[in-house]
Structure formats: C-alpha cells, structure tokens
Design a protein around this motif. Sequence first.
Motif, PDB file in Angstrom:
ATOM      1  N   PRO A  80      48.695  39.359  42.250  1.00  0.00           N
ATOM      2  CA  PRO A  80      48.195  37.976  42.208  1.00  0.00           C
ATOM      3  C   PRO A  80      46.716  37.886  42.580  1.00  0.00           C
ATOM      4  N   ALA A  81      46.320  38.629  43.599  1.00  0.00           N
ATOM      5  CA  ALA A  81      44.919  38.610  44.015  1.00  0.00           C
ATOM      6  C   ALA A  81      44.016  39.175  42.921  1.00  0.00           C
ATOM      7  N   LEU A  82      44.464  40.244  42.278  1.00  0.00           N
ATOM      8  CA  LEU A  82      43.663  40.849  41.212  1.00  0.00           C
ATOM      9  C   LEU A  82      43.555  39.930  40.012  1.00  0.00           C
ATOM     10  N   ALA A  83      44.631  39.218  39.699  1.00  0.00           N
ATOM     11  CA  ALA A  83      44.616  38.285  38.561  1.00  0.00           C
ATOM     12  C   ALA A  83      43.649  37.136  38.824  1.00  0.00           C
ATOM     13  N   VAL A  84      43.701  36.578  40.029  1.00  0.00           N
ATOM     14  CA  VAL A  84      42.794  35.479  40.374  1.00  0.00           C
ATOM     15  C   VAL A  84      41.351  35.970  40.438  1.00  0.00           C
ATOM     16  N   LEU A 112      35.862  35.987  38.205  1.00  0.00           N
ATOM     17  CA  LEU A 112      34.700  36.659  37.615  1.00  0.00           C
ATOM     18  C   LEU A 112      34.434  36.154  36.202  1.00  0.00           C
ATOM     19  N   LEU A 113      35.504  35.870  35.485  1.00  0.00           N
ATOM     20  CA  LEU A 113      35.354  35.387  34.110  1.00  0.00           C
ATOM     21  C   LEU A 113      34.728  33.999  34.075  1.00  0.00           C
ATOM     22  N   LEU A 114      35.198  33.128  34.973  1.00  0.00           N
ATOM     23  CA  LEU A 114      34.724  31.731  34.993  1.00  0.00           C
ATOM     24  C   LEU A 114      33.555  31.528  35.956  1.00  0.00           C
ATOM     25  N   ARG A 115      33.234  32.565  36.721  1.00  0.00           N
ATOM     26  CA  ARG A 115      32.153  32.490  37.704  1.00  0.00           C
ATOM     27  C   ARG A 115      32.395  31.340  38.683  1.00  0.00           C
ATOM     28  N   ARG A 116      33.594  31.354  39.271  1.00  0.00           N
ATOM     29  CA  ARG A 116      34.005  30.296  40.188  1.00  0.00           C
ATOM     30  C   ARG A 116      34.114  30.855  41.598  1.00  0.00           C
ATOM     31  N   LEU A 117      33.330  30.314  42.511  1.00  0.00           N
ATOM     32  CA  LEU A 117      33.349  30.766  43.891  1.00  0.00           C
ATOM     33  C   LEU A 117      34.670  30.416  44.571  1.00  0.00           C
TER      34      LEU A 117
END
Length: 218
Positions: A102-106, A111-116
């Motif tokens: 789950p952590a790797l998926a999020v 990284l894809l959406l560049r969301r902090l």
Amino acid sequence: MRFLRTIVSGWNKPRIDLRSPLTFRNAFLFPLQCPGAVWGVLVGGFLLLIPVLGFALNMGCRLRMVGRMQRGLSPWPCWREPLILWRKGLLATVTIVGYHLPALAVLALALLLRRLDLLLLALSFGMAATFLLPGFMTFYAHDGKVEHLKRPDRALFRVLKGGRLYLKAWGIGIVACLLSFTGLLFFGVGFAWTSVWFWRVAAFCFSRVFSEQYDLLT
C-alpha cells in the motif's frame, strides 16, 4: 594447548541471549560477542553483496538464530542448511514487501501526480507497516508456521500489547540503524557489514520482547 581449547570451546558460546536484560550494551554486543558471532556477521556481509539472494539468506539466518535461542541453544553456527535459510528468508522477505505494498502504491501515485500530501500518506503507511513486522517475525522464527505471515491483525495486536519494552526495542533499533550508516565511510561497501550488525541487533531486541511476553523460551 589450554589456550586453544578455551578458544574452541567458546567459539560459539553466547554470553548474551534472549534471557539477558534488554539494554543498549547487550543489544549492541550481541552480534559480536564471540568468535562464532563475528564470523557470522562477516559471512552475512559478503552474502549481502549478492542482490536478493544475500538479503533472503541473511533474513533466514536471523530467523534461525532467534529460533535456536528460544530453544535454549546457541544461535551459532548460524549459516548451516542454506536451502532452509533461503526458503524461510524468502517467505519472510515476500511478506515484508506485501506489508509495504500500500505504501509503495501511494508513493508511486504521489510521484506521478507530484502531490506532497500523498507522499506524506505513503510515508505514514510505510512506517505503520514497518512497525508491524516484529509482530510476526519472532513467532515465525519460533515454529516456522507460515500462518504467522498471513495474519497482520495478530501482528498488530501483539505490537500494541508490547508496551514500553517494545518501544524501548524500537529506540535501540533506531540508534543502531543510524550507527550502521558509518559503514558508508569504508568506501561504501562497509555498509554491508554494519547493516548485518544492525539487523542482528534488531532481531535480538524484538525477539527478546516477544519471547518473554508470550513464553516462547524453553
């Protein structure tokens, strides 16, 4: 001759085991307390240079060490029966990866959406998964039942019940982890051996907590 007999008789003889108090001194000395222990760390460091195979073998070796101590035996020699070490270590490694999926998926999404915010969420998931791991490792080492690897609910119950001693084990483990990075000063490759030392410190700490709490020592 007496000197040689003393060395041979004490080669694999531990002074610190799962019945010893959980202290920084005992935890840090545990992986280096006798010649057999030092030899085990040296072998583990060389094996760790082999991707995947070395990590799984080291994992299996730690499980073997804990299981032997729970039965009142010396944890050394710890590198016998490498196929069994590989199988048990690989199963444990796959379980660890599964806990962190789950952590790797999020993280990938962050990284894809560049969301902090997603990055922080991934970090939280990863920390929670890591916090659970000792809740099954000690028990898998004890009887080798794969069922322990499939029950994160039981792992959660155990770590929550661990109390202050479990938190103390984490405190010692975190300090050991930070110290292990000094191995990078030895041309980078020294980290292989200092990380083996660190993981054995952690194995001692957490198995010391749960082996006592759940009466796993014989």
